[in-house]
Motif scaffolding. Sequence first.
Motif, mmCIF file in Angstrom:
data_model
loop_
_atom_site.group_PDB
_atom_site.id
_atom_site.type_symbol
_atom_site.label_atom_id
_atom_site.label_comp_id
_atom_site.label_asym_id
_atom_site.label_seq_id
_atom_site.Cartn_x
_atom_site.Cartn_y
_atom_site.Cartn_z
ATOM 1 N N ALA A 110 0.812 -1.223 0.000
ATOM 2 C CA ALA A 110 0.000 0.000 0.000
ATOM 3 C C ALA A 110 0.841 1.267 0.000
ATOM 4 O O ALA A 110 0.427 2.288 -0.556
ATOM 5 C CB ALA A 110 -0.930 -0.011 1.208
ATOM 6 N N SER A 111 2.008 1.234 0.601
ATOM 7 C CA SER A 111 2.825 2.444 0.715
ATOM 8 C C SER A 111 4.195 2.333 0.057
ATOM 9 O O SER A 111 5.016 3.228 0.188
ATOM 10 C CB SER A 111 3.011 2.806 2.197
ATOM 11 N N VAL A 112 4.447 1.243 -0.654
ATOM 12 C CA VAL A 112 5.762 1.031 -1.275
ATOM 13 C C VAL A 112 5.597 0.825 -2.771
ATOM 14 O O VAL A 112 4.902 -0.105 -3.210
ATOM 15 C CB VAL A 112 6.487 -0.184 -0.654
ATOM 16 N N TRP A 113 6.237 1.700 -3.558
ATOM 17 C CA TRP A 113 6.195 1.599 -5.015
ATOM 18 C C TRP A 113 7.278 0.643 -5.500
ATOM 19 O O TRP A 113 8.346 0.524 -4.888
ATOM 20 C CB TRP A 113 6.381 2.974 -5.650
ATOM 21 N N SER A 114 7.012 -0.017 -6.634
ATOM 22 C CA SER A 114 7.965 -0.965 -7.192
ATOM 23 C C SER A 114 8.922 -0.308 -8.179
ATOM 24 O O SER A 114 10.012 -0.822 -8.425
ATOM 25 C CB SER A 114 7.228 -2.121 -7.884
ATOM 26 N N ARG A 115 8.513 0.836 -8.751
ATOM 27 C CA ARG A 115 9.357 1.538 -9.725
ATOM 28 C C ARG A 115 9.201 3.044 -9.534
ATOM 29 O O ARG A 115 8.095 3.526 -9.237
ATOM 30 C CB ARG A 115 8.965 1.176 -11.161
#
Length: 319
Positions: A169-174
């Motif tokens: 929910a709070s961590v982007w992959s790119r």
Amino acid sequence: MRIATFNLESFGTDKADDPALERRIVLLAPQIARLGADILCLQEINAQRVPGEDRRPIALERLVAGLPQAGFFRVWSGDLAGAPDIHTLAIFSRYPFASASLLHHHLVDPPLWRRRTGDPPDADPVAAPFDRPVLKAEIALPCGRPLHLFNVHLRAPRAAPIPGGKESASVWSRVDAWAEGYAIAAMKRIGQALELRCAMDRIFDAEPDARIAAVGDFNADAAGTALRIALGDVDDTGNPALRPRSLVAVERTLPEDLRYSVIHAGRPLMLDHILVSRTLHAGLEGVAIHNEGLADEAGPTGESTEASFHAPLMATFRD
């Protein structure tokens, strides 16, 4: 006449009997009472679920139960067709409402965007509608002239969802997916500011000396594009003949070091505003931002966060 705005910071949960509600009311109610507002605009009100009934703003009703606003006229966006149940808007007025409506893609179409960083990417552009409406009301003032009031809560500078773009929910992959989501959020905020400006210009078309106030959480400071669009300053249009249609941010009367309604990571920001037409500004007598006890929204959580990370803002005008 006192006009005030206050973002209550996601006030209320799904449950009408949430025990945390009383703790929030103890902190928020005195802040509202201190404003002494004749017209009060509130943002980020969550409605509650009642078995067998539609959602109702039970938390809001409990908040104002011991305040003068309990006896005021009220417009709540949830009572109007098409409004969401989360982060709703409300206006309490000592004076009666002549009309009330929602402004949501009536004058500006939903922008289209093809999310190329998605996994998978969009095959075609998709609509990016505004997250919530603007609540518009016409208030019958004792002087016999109406006040055209817009209660505003624009999109926050928080990246919009991208398909497959997050690990959690709070961590982007790119980074590029986050960046595209952030650009979409900015587009929504700017687009809604444009719809607000178009609505105000239509009022000016019919009533050149209209009394207009656009108040609330713009999620933009004085240099932000959304606020510049709403203000319509002559420095931007280059046409002095359009000055009567430009608005004035009332906080400009305060010293610069007092102009903040939010603190983010130690930085004071002015994100909440009362913007008024020149005809209304002519009667401005005073402005106050109750930011003395404001907590840092990016700091450690504590009891103070149960109030709000936004400071109430109030402006006084001659009747």
